[in-house]
Design an enzyme around this catalytic site. Structure first.
Site, mmCIF file in Angstrom:
data_model
loop_
_atom_site.group_PDB
_atom_site.id
_atom_site.type_symbol
_atom_site.label_atom_id
_atom_site.label_comp_id
_atom_site.label_asym_id
_atom_site.label_seq_id
_atom_site.Cartn_x
_atom_site.Cartn_y
_atom_site.Cartn_z
ATOM 1 N N ASN A 8 0.864 -1.178 0.000
ATOM 2 C CA ASN A 8 0.000 0.000 0.000
ATOM 3 C C ASN A 8 0.899 1.226 0.000
ATOM 4 O O ASN A 8 1.433 1.611 1.037
ATOM 5 C CB ASN A 8 -0.901 -0.028 1.246
ATOM 6 C CG ASN A 8 -1.797 1.201 1.317
ATOM 7 O OD1 ASN A 8 -1.848 1.993 0.372
ATOM 8 N ND2 ASN A 8 -2.495 1.361 2.429
ATOM 9 N N TRP A 9 1.058 1.800 -1.176
ATOM 10 C CA TRP A 9 1.975 2.948 -1.300
ATOM 11 C C TRP A 9 1.378 4.230 -0.714
ATOM 12 O O TRP A 9 2.058 5.241 -0.617
ATOM 13 C CB TRP A 9 2.321 3.185 -2.770
ATOM 14 C CG TRP A 9 3.203 2.136 -3.393
ATOM 15 C CD1 TRP A 9 3.746 1.036 -2.779
ATOM 16 C CD2 TRP A 9 3.642 2.085 -4.765
ATOM 17 N NE1 TRP A 9 4.494 0.308 -3.682
ATOM 18 C CE2 TRP A 9 4.450 0.926 -4.914
ATOM 19 C CE3 TRP A 9 3.434 2.888 -5.877
ATOM 20 C CZ2 TRP A 9 5.044 0.570 -6.125
ATOM 21 C CZ3 TRP A 9 4.019 2.536 -7.082
ATOM 22 C CH2 TRP A 9 4.824 1.393 -7.204
ATOM 23 N N LYS A 10 0.097 4.202 -0.391
ATOM 24 C CA LYS A 10 -0.585 5.406 0.125
ATOM 25 C C LYS A 10 -0.356 6.565 -0.862
ATOM 26 O O LYS A 10 -0.367 6.311 -2.066
ATOM 27 C CB LYS A 10 -0.126 5.703 1.553
ATOM 28 C CG LYS A 10 -0.258 4.447 2.444
ATOM 29 C CD LYS A 10 -0.088 4.676 3.902
ATOM 30 C CE LYS A 10 -0.261 3.354 4.664
ATOM 31 N NZ LYS A 10 -0.161 3.491 6.106
ATOM 32 N N HIS A 87 -9.454 1.233 4.700
ATOM 33 C CA HIS A 87 -8.203 1.476 5.423
ATOM 34 C C HIS A 87 -8.480 2.472 6.549
ATOM 35 O O HIS A 87 -9.256 3.417 6.383
ATOM 36 C CB HIS A 87 -7.131 2.013 4.473
ATOM 37 C CG HIS A 87 -5.782 2.003 5.097
ATOM 38 N ND1 HIS A 87 -5.387 2.964 5.991
ATOM 39 C CD2 HIS A 87 -4.760 1.121 5.002
ATOM 40 C CE1 HIS A 87 -4.155 2.679 6.421
ATOM 41 N NE2 HIS A 87 -3.760 1.557 5.830
ATOM 42 N N GLU A 157 -5.329 -4.854 10.703
ATOM 43 C CA GLU A 157 -4.366 -3.761 10.852
ATOM 44 C C GLU A 157 -4.693 -2.987 12.121
ATOM 45 O O GLU A 157 -5.543 -2.077 12.088
ATOM 46 C CB GLU A 157 -4.456 -2.795 9.666
ATOM 47 C CG GLU A 157 -3.842 -3.313 8.400
ATOM 48 C CD GLU A 157 -3.235 -2.179 7.556
ATOM 49 O OE1 GLU A 157 -2.164 -2.406 6.994
ATOM 50 O OE2 GLU A 157 -3.831 -1.091 7.473
ATOM 51 N N GLY A 238 2.909 -0.772 4.373
ATOM 52 C CA GLY A 238 2.987 0.621 3.927
ATOM 53 C C GLY A 238 4.430 1.031 3.713
ATOM 54 O O GLY A 238 5.029 0.762 2.675
HETATM 55 P P1 13P Z 1 2.996 0.572 7.733
HETATM 56 O O1 13P Z 1 3.506 -0.707 7.141
HETATM 57 O O2 13P Z 1 3.770 1.782 7.257
HETATM 58 O O3 13P Z 1 2.834 0.517 9.198
HETATM 59 O O4 13P Z 1 1.534 0.801 7.140
HETATM 60 C C1 13P Z 1 0.621 -0.221 7.304
HETATM 61 C C2 13P Z 1 -0.546 0.124 6.491
HETATM 62 O O5 13P Z 1 -1.277 1.041 6.804
HETATM 63 C C3 13P Z 1 -0.749 -0.651 5.260
HETATM 64 O O6 13P Z 1 -2.027 -0.481 4.771
#
Ligand code: 13P
Length: 254
Positions: A8-10, A87, A157, A238
């Site tokens: 998930n690159w956000k 999310h 999550e 992420g």
């Molecule tokens: P991180 O791996 O940066 O904690 O993010 C997790 C996340 O929100 C994936 O959707």
């Protein structure tokens, strides 16, 4: 190992050139890349082994007067196979309710996209002993009236473990195991509900079509310990998915 990694690159990276470089360095079987919408079309032609996922979709219609939104059909037609739903960043910042997520899940399934549904509690909920009640409520509301045998990923999550949260706390495989087993039992334990076909589980979802992912500050140092959890099919990542050397170490595990 027959596991998957969802990146998930956000809202990253900042340029298409960087996105192409990242996609080329992440192109591995069992990987699902979820870039921002605007990179999907180009990245489709940059990868051969990985699959493409979207980070969100709109809950209504195939086309229409919904400024700024993207439909399930648009994603499907573009070659996208997966979509993240609910999310915690969207639930918090964009006030997405479980009712909205239920609609999103329905349109994703109807379009033939594989949903990745995020479930997880906030720190205050954990500290006040409400985690199990939160998982139960989120599952009941998001999966309400869903009738399907299609594959659905549920990503556990815990919001407090996501790296971008201030004061993120490290999670442990023990907590993740407990949470995933509990969520798994919610899915199977309602199989006797009368509205549901006898062969299916809660909400009409066949328990065997649900697979579990874990996400929350996973990196190359702790990935194996979460991948080793028996009910875990993969990881939703992420920050570490944006660093090619780090991500390559993780890809070597699947
Ligand atoms: P991180 O791996 O940066 O904690 O993010 C997790 C996340 O929100 C994936 O959707």
């Amino acid at each position: 190992m027959d596991k998957i990694l969802v990146a998930n690159w956000k809202m990253n990276p900042g340029t298409l050139t960087e996105a192409i470089e990242l996609a080329r360095g992440s192109d591995h079987e069992g990987v699902i890349l979820c870039p921002p919408f605007i990179y999907l079309h180009t990245l489709k032609d940059e990868i051969m082994n990985a699959a493409l996922g979207a980070q969100d979709l709109f809950w209504e219609g195939e086309t229409g007067p919904f400024t700024g939104e993207v439909s399930a059909r648009m994603l499907k037609n573009l070659g996208v196979s997966h979509v993240v739903i609910g999310h915690s960043e969207r639930r918090k910042r964009f006030h997405e309710t479980t009712e909205i997520l239920n609609h999103k899940l329905k349109v994703a399934l109807a379009a033939g996209l594989t949903p990745i549904v995020c479930i997880g509690e906030e720190l205050e909920e954990k500290m006040s002993g409400q985690s199990e009640a939160v998982w139960q409520k989120q599952c009941a509301e998001i999966f309400k009236d869903i009738q399907t045998n299609s594959l659905i990923y549920i990503a556990y999550e815990p919001v407090w473990a996501i790296s971008t949260n201030k004061n993120a706390l490290p999670d442990t495989p023990e907590n993740a195991t407990h949470a995933i087993n509990f969520i798994c039992s919610i899915i199977s334990s309602h199989s006797t509900t009368s509205v549901i076909p006898a062969e299916a589980g809660i909400f009409g979802v066949s328990p065997s079509s649900i697979k579990f992912l874990y996400g929350g500050s996973v990196n190359s140092s702790n990935a194996a310990s979460f991948l080793d959890i028996p009910n875990v099919t993969g990881l939703l990542v992420g920050g570490a998915s944006l660093k090619i050397p780090e991500w390559q170490k993780m890809m070597a595990l699947i």
